[in-house]
Write a protein that holds these residues in place. Structure first.
Motif: not given
Length: 359
Positions: A145, A148, A153-156, A173-176
């Protein structure tokens, strides 16, 4: 680190630079503004690489001269001077090597595949080591993180299962990001081993634990078509955070893809519908990865890849706390700054992995 491999890469870059130098002044290229801008951008990057290449060759020639003096000169004063000079040259070479690797991989368009540009699903799971493995999952989560954040980058969090005392048994995690997320993280798949003294260890003994990391490219429904009749859906009450609402309603979702026997859980959202959508996204990525791994196994007969082909038993990296060392076993590279590495400074290792993958 093999200097010959770097020299070969730099030599290829020089040849490409000379070719572009000739092409960029041609009238047909100048008149095509789109092509001209692409070549100009490439020219500027390669010009820097060629400069470093020439400097690198000069330093190697100087090092050769110093070695000759050390091996053949009987004058002790000359040998002392040569030894001092040798360490200066080695320091310069190391600096040039680092700059060269960064430049060689600064332009992702040159080497990244279509998958390399994709967002990803990151899965972390505890392995051998019990509670200590769960704690290490949390440590690696923090490391990623922080990386990231540095990368913009952003993650959820899609799914999380807490460990017994602390940490996580599993977290997804969902990472974009705007740049090549998968292209940077694809080398992280595999077993990450930690060697350290657990806080629960009263006799100060070093323990070895392990976790698994899986990095999956996110895919669209047009790339992987899932037949809903092939999916078994179960709902259950969330065991995670979220307050009374989450725990009192069956908002958590478990999906099983019957043909592949892949199972996915999602419980982080308050809505069952949203959990279903996220679970489908993860399921689609896992199915896509399975197919991709089948292709990689066929290709690996001809070309050995550093990217994991689904064998989660492959140990890729060791984090040794007593020795302040992180070692990647695929390229036999160690970095003696474990604290910095765990604070998200992992790009140097990623760049080296990219280099060896494409050499």
């Amino acid at each position: 680190m093999k200097k010959n491999s770097l020299l070969q890469k730099l030599e290829v870059s020089k040849k490409e630079f000379l070719e572009i130098s000739k092409s960029i002044i041609q009238p047909n290229i100048i008149s095509d503004q789109k092509k001209y801008r692409i070549l100009l951008k490439k020219y500027v990057t390669l010009e820097k690489i060629v400069f470093l290449y020439e400097e690198y060759k000069k330093r190697l020639a100087s090092l050769k001269e110093v070695h000759f003096i050390l091996e053949n000169d009987s004058d002790m004063e000359m040998k002392e001077l040569a030894t001092t000079e040798k360490y200066k040259i080695l320091e310069n070479l190391s600096s040039i090597e680092k700059k060269s690797y960064n430049l060689l991989f600064s332009s992702e368009e040159e080497s990244e595949t279509e998958d390399d540009r994709k967002a990803v699903i990151v899965e972390l799971r505890s392995g051998t080591g019990g509670d200590e493995a769960c704690i290490f999952v949390e440590d690696i989560l923090r490391m990623y993180t922080m990386y990231f954040k540095k990368s913009g980058w952003k993650y959820k969090i899609i799914h999380a299962q807490k460990g017994g005392i602390k940490g996580y048994k599993e977290i997804i995690l969902d990472l974009n990001g705007e740049e090549g997320v998968y292209g940077n993280l694809k080398f992280e798949s595999g077993v990450h081993r930690v060697q350290r003294i657990p806080k629960t260890e009263s006799q100060g003994r070093v323990h070895t634990s392990a976790i698994t990391v899986a990095v999956l490219p996110k895919v669209k429904d047009i790339e992987v078509n899932i037949n809903l009749s092939d999916i078994k859906k179960d709902t259950f009450r969330s065991s995670g955070s979220g307050g009374q609402h989450v725990n009192k309603t069956e908002s958590a979702v478990r999906l099983t893809h019957i043909p592949s026997k892949i199972t996915v859980e999602c419980q982080e959202e308050r809505s069952q519908h949203k959990n279903f959508e996220k679970a489908i996204s993860v399921l689609r990525s896992r199915i896509y990865q399975n197919e991709k791994e089948k292709r990689l196994r066929k290709i690996s007969i001809k070309r050995k890849s550093l990217v994991s082909t689904g064998d989660r038993s492959i140990k890729i990296r060791t984090y040794n706390y007593p020795k302040n060392r992180v070692t990647d076993h695929r390229i036999h590279k160690s970095i003696y700054n474990l604290a910095g590495f765990m604070n998200g400074n992992i790009q140097e290792m990623i760049n080296l992995l990219k280099f060896f993958e494409n050499k």
